[in-house]
Design a protein around this motif. Structure first.
Motif, PDB file in Angstrom:
ATOM      1  N   MET B 181       0.838  -1.192   0.000  1.00  0.00           N
ATOM      2  CA  MET B 181       0.000   0.000   0.000  1.00  0.00           C
ATOM      3  C   MET B 181       0.876   1.246   0.000  1.00  0.00           C
ATOM      4  O   MET B 181       2.052   1.189   0.348  1.00  0.00           O
ATOM      5  CB  MET B 181      -0.887   0.015   1.249  1.00  0.00           C
ATOM      6  CG  MET B 181      -1.868  -1.146   1.291  1.00  0.00           C
ATOM      7  SD  MET B 181      -2.743  -1.257   2.865  1.00  0.00           S
ATOM      8  CE  MET B 181      -4.076  -0.119   2.583  1.00  0.00           C
ATOM      9  N   LEU B 182       0.293   2.363  -0.385  1.00  0.00           N
ATOM     10  CA  LEU B 182       0.988   3.637  -0.250  1.00  0.00           C
ATOM     11  C   LEU B 182       1.089   3.955   1.240  1.00  0.00           C
ATOM     12  O   LEU B 182       0.259   3.519   2.027  1.00  0.00           O
ATOM     13  CB  LEU B 182       0.197   4.750  -0.953  1.00  0.00           C
ATOM     14  CG  LEU B 182       0.055   4.579  -2.465  1.00  0.00           C
ATOM     15  CD1 LEU B 182      -0.937   5.591  -3.022  1.00  0.00           C
ATOM     16  CD2 LEU B 182       1.416   4.721  -3.137  1.00  0.00           C
ATOM     17  N   ASP B 183       2.105   4.722   1.629  1.00  0.00           N
ATOM     18  CA  ASP B 183       2.248   5.163   3.017  1.00  0.00           C
ATOM     19  C   ASP B 183       2.348   4.014   4.006  1.00  0.00           C
ATOM     20  O   ASP B 183       1.899   4.127   5.146  1.00  0.00           O
ATOM     21  CB  ASP B 183       1.067   6.066   3.433  1.00  0.00           C
ATOM     22  CG  ASP B 183       0.937   7.262   2.500  1.00  0.00           C
ATOM     23  OD1 ASP B 183       1.990   7.810   2.120  1.00  0.00           O
ATOM     24  OD2 ASP B 183      -0.191   7.628   2.163  1.00  0.00           O
ATOM     25  N   GLY B 184       2.900   2.893   3.575  1.00  0.00           N
ATOM     26  CA  GLY B 184       3.171   1.820   4.518  1.00  0.00           C
ATOM     27  C   GLY B 184       4.607   1.909   4.996  1.00  0.00           C
ATOM     28  O   GLY B 184       5.331   2.855   4.699  1.00  0.00           O
ATOM     29  N   GLU B 185       5.016   0.900   5.772  1.00  0.00           N
ATOM     30  CA  GLU B 185       6.395   0.874   6.231  1.00  0.00           C
ATOM     31  C   GLU B 185       7.301   0.436   5.079  1.00  0.00           C
ATOM     32  O   GLU B 185       6.909  -0.392   4.249  1.00  0.00           O
ATOM     33  CB  GLU B 185       6.527  -0.107   7.422  1.00  0.00           C
ATOM     34  CG  GLU B 185       7.845   0.063   8.168  1.00  0.00           C
ATOM     35  CD  GLU B 185       7.956  -0.861   9.392  1.00  0.00           C
ATOM     36  OE1 GLU B 185       9.087  -1.189   9.770  1.00  0.00           O
ATOM     37  OE2 GLU B 185       6.893  -1.257   9.940  1.00  0.00           O
ATOM     38  N   ASN B 186       8.501   0.989   5.043  1.00  0.00           N
ATOM     39  CA  ASN B 186       9.504   0.647   4.033  1.00  0.00           C
ATOM     40  C   ASN B 186       9.782  -0.860   4.037  1.00  0.00           C
ATOM     41  O   ASN B 186      10.173  -1.422   5.049  1.00  0.00           O
ATOM     42  CB  ASN B 186      10.771   1.436   4.380  1.00  0.00           C
ATOM     43  CG  ASN B 186      11.909   1.203   3.423  1.00  0.00           C
ATOM     44  OD1 ASN B 186      11.929   0.211   2.687  1.00  0.00           O
ATOM     45  ND2 ASN B 186      12.851   2.118   3.436  1.00  0.00           N
ATOM     46  N   ILE B 187       9.581  -1.505   2.914  1.00  0.00           N
ATOM     47  CA  ILE B 187       9.748  -2.962   2.825  1.00  0.00           C
ATOM     48  C   ILE B 187      11.149  -3.407   3.248  1.00  0.00           C
ATOM     49  O   ILE B 187      11.328  -4.503   3.779  1.00  0.00           O
ATOM     50  CB  ILE B 187       9.431  -3.465   1.391  1.00  0.00           C
ATOM     51  CG1 ILE B 187       9.296  -4.988   1.353  1.00  0.00           C
ATOM     52  CG2 ILE B 187      10.464  -2.971   0.382  1.00  0.00           C
ATOM     53  CD1 ILE B 187       8.799  -5.549   0.025  1.00  0.00           C
ATOM     54  N   SER B 216      -2.725  -6.170   8.439  1.00  0.00           N
ATOM     55  CA  SER B 216      -2.176  -5.813   9.741  1.00  0.00           C
ATOM     56  C   SER B 216      -0.921  -4.970   9.617  1.00  0.00           C
ATOM     57  O   SER B 216      -0.552  -4.247  10.533  1.00  0.00           O
ATOM     58  CB  SER B 216      -1.917  -7.064  10.587  1.00  0.00           C
ATOM     59  OG  SER B 216      -1.194  -8.038   9.859  1.00  0.00           O
ATOM     60  N   LYS B 217      -0.242  -5.055   8.460  1.00  0.00           N
ATOM     61  CA  LYS B 217       0.937  -4.209   8.251  1.00  0.00           C
ATOM     62  C   LYS B 217       0.983  -3.746   6.803  1.00  0.00           C
ATOM     63  O   LYS B 217       1.162  -4.548   5.880  1.00  0.00           O
ATOM     64  CB  LYS B 217       2.194  -5.020   8.590  1.00  0.00           C
ATOM     65  CG  LYS B 217       3.486  -4.343   8.236  1.00  0.00           C
ATOM     66  CD  LYS B 217       4.014  -3.422   9.306  1.00  0.00           C
ATOM     67  CE  LYS B 217       4.927  -4.174  10.257  1.00  0.00           C
ATOM     68  NZ  LYS B 217       5.457  -3.274  11.302  1.00  0.00           N
ATOM     69  N   PRO B 222       9.781   1.413  -1.689  1.00  0.00           N
ATOM     70  CA  PRO B 222      10.122   2.805  -1.984  1.00  0.00           C
ATOM     71  C   PRO B 222      10.571   2.991  -3.423  1.00  0.00           C
ATOM     72  O   PRO B 222      11.176   2.111  -4.021  1.00  0.00           O
ATOM     73  CB  PRO B 222      11.259   3.124  -1.008  1.00  0.00           C
ATOM     74  CG  PRO B 222      11.741   1.831  -0.485  1.00  0.00           C
ATOM     75  CD  PRO B 222      10.704   0.787  -0.736  1.00  0.00           C
ATOM     76  N   ARG B 223      10.263   4.135  -3.958  1.00  0.00           N
ATOM     77  CA  ARG B 223      10.541   4.445  -5.350  1.00  0.00           C
ATOM     78  C   ARG B 223      11.717   5.410  -5.427  1.00  0.00           C
ATOM     79  O   ARG B 223      11.802   6.362  -4.653  1.00  0.00           O
ATOM     80  CB  ARG B 223       9.299   5.094  -5.954  1.00  0.00           C
ATOM     81  CG  ARG B 223       9.494   5.553  -7.380  1.00  0.00           C
ATOM     82  CD  ARG B 223       8.197   6.056  -7.939  1.00  0.00           C
ATOM     83  NE  ARG B 223       7.786   7.292  -7.287  1.00  0.00           N
ATOM     84  CZ  ARG B 223       6.807   8.063  -7.748  1.00  0.00           C
ATOM     85  NH1 ARG B 223       6.127   7.695  -8.818  1.00  0.00           N
ATOM     86  NH2 ARG B 223       6.496   9.173  -7.131  1.00  0.00           N
ATOM     87  N   LYS B 224      12.596   5.165  -6.370  1.00  0.00           N
ATOM     88  CA  LYS B 224      13.727   6.065  -6.563  1.00  0.00           C
ATOM     89  C   LYS B 224      13.541   6.899  -7.829  1.00  0.00           C
ATOM     90  O   LYS B 224      14.122   7.951  -7.970  1.00  0.00           O
ATOM     91  CB  LYS B 224      15.006   5.233  -6.679  1.00  0.00           C
ATOM     92  CG  LYS B 224      16.249   6.006  -6.368  1.00  0.00           C
ATOM     93  CD  LYS B 224      17.474   5.139  -6.303  1.00  0.00           C
ATOM     94  CE  LYS B 224      18.699   6.052  -6.253  1.00  0.00           C
ATOM     95  NZ  LYS B 224      19.887   5.376  -5.808  1.00  0.00           N
ATOM     96  N   GLY B 225      12.787   6.389  -8.766  1.00  0.00           N
ATOM     97  CA  GLY B 225      12.619   7.066 -10.057  1.00  0.00           C
ATOM     98  C   GLY B 225      11.236   7.649 -10.218  1.00  0.00           C
ATOM     99  O   GLY B 225      10.654   8.186  -9.274  1.00  0.00           O
TER     100      GLY B 225
END
Lengths: 249, 249
Positions: B181-187, B216-217, B222-225
């Motif tokens: 999802m958007l705005d989740g924790e960094n994988i 639950s999580k 994260p995107r770099k480009g």
């Protein structure tokens, strides 16, 4: 309204020979068209059906807009479900690759990728991970193939894709060359550093022997289960992820 | 030699309705056919052209082998370039999902995946990373669709794929539910632990609201480009890789 010869031209762009002759390709769908409008690509014309309001495009430059019938859109489209909008775009003449532009970053090298869906997904993935350059062997699928354009989801508008003889290009670049191979180093253990080339091979046969010779570091994605191999776009993404993950920790 | 009605039956298996009615599907190509022969699936018949030597199969069980013409293979095939061999296989009746079998491992949950190529690639990727179970919403593309079978490259023979109402299935499993999802924790920061479910949403619209509630999580790649999104099979692979990479360090 399209003339018969216009329809015939637009349709012909589904073939590589005609795209090359005309130096034109077609991009279909609003999202992709918008991304190309905001890119360095030159738009020749935009075709849309009556149900589409061109104001949505917020065009600042002067682009030839033509309303066409749904039937004509179906005729020129390569999609099963044609979109309301398509753009005719000029294939750029890329200047010779300047190797200094590849320093301090990672770029992808594709050795004989055949499947347009894979190619488009690789370009989209490269764009996600901030890679700007994709260097392809001459026999890699044409990047302006409609299925590649479709699968790249607009990312093609931002990625520099060149074709050439990899055996002469790679040695001149002078960067570490990582290649996906059996019996390489575990990808999860490698420090990729700041720059390099990631070489991915053909879907069925992998890297050609004369390309394998140019690999400075063989890399293996370890397997936990039973699949014989990974899809090449998936393998590319795993490389990209391992390269950038440090910067997000 | 195939009768008209046999050709008609085999062709009809390209449609989900007919596959369901007949409880049969077709697997094409030597590699995939061999993997299904060595699986728990029941083979109804094997069809091959004259140029194929069935000895290659080293069959130990008794399977009905039928030589057919290239023309008939073309008629029953879903491929642009038909193979020399195809197998007619029984769609199994899966017993009700036993949640205890999902403990101490990771499984995939697919919420409305539509593209057969993505679905097949996800199954192949799950198989590479040692995942055994894929749980799908009712509207996820049928796993016995010819394009799914093709893209799974034989991995379908090893993966348990179930369909059902995710809103009732997920809460009963009682494992951590990770969702892209958007705005989740960094994988890259997450300790996934030993067990859980990875939920992937539809290509265009992502996770449905009633499924999002069960996460639950929330996890973000994260995107770099600049790409707006990642292909869903690519995102799935990145989850799988992050989950297993620890075990290879």
């Amino acid at each position: 309204m399209l003339s018969k010869s216009q329809i015939s031209l637009l349709r012909s762009l589904q073939n590589k020979k005609d795209r090359t002759q005309q130096s034109l390709f077609l991009v279909e769908g609003l999202k992709s068209v918008i991304e190309f409008i905001h890119s360095a690509y030159q738009i020749g014309a935009i075709y849309h059906t009556a149900s589409f309001d061109p104001k949505v495009l917020k065009l600042s430059q002067k682009i030839n807009l033509t309303e066409i019938s749904v039937t004509d859109m179906e005729k020129v489209s390569s999609l099963k479900t044609p979109q309301q909008i398509a753009a005719l775009i000029k294939i750029p003449v890329w200047p010779a690759l300047d190797n200094t532009r590849l320093k301090q970053k990672f770029s992808l090298v594709l050795d004989g990728i055949q499947d347009p869906g894979n190619m488009g997904t690789i370009i989209r993935t490269a764009d996600w991970f901030g890679m700007q350059h994709v260097i392809c062997s001459e026999d890699t699928v044409d990047v302006y193939n409609p299925k590649v354009v479709q699968a790249s989801m607009g990312s093609l508008s931002r990625i520099n894709v060149r074709y050439g003889d990899l055996t002469s290009i790679l040695p001149k670049i002078g960067l570490p060359v990582y290649g996906a191979m059996l019996d390489g180093e575990n990808i999860y253990d490698i420090d990729f550093g700041q720059e390099g080339l990631i070489v991915m091979g053909n879907e069925g046969s992998g890297l050609r022997p004369d390309i394998s010779k140019l690999i400075s570091k063989a890399v293996t994605i370890p397997r936990k289960g039973n699949a014989e191999s990974l899809n090449v776009a998936i393998a590319t993404a795993l490389f990209c992820s391992e390269i950038v993950r440090k910067s997000f920790k």
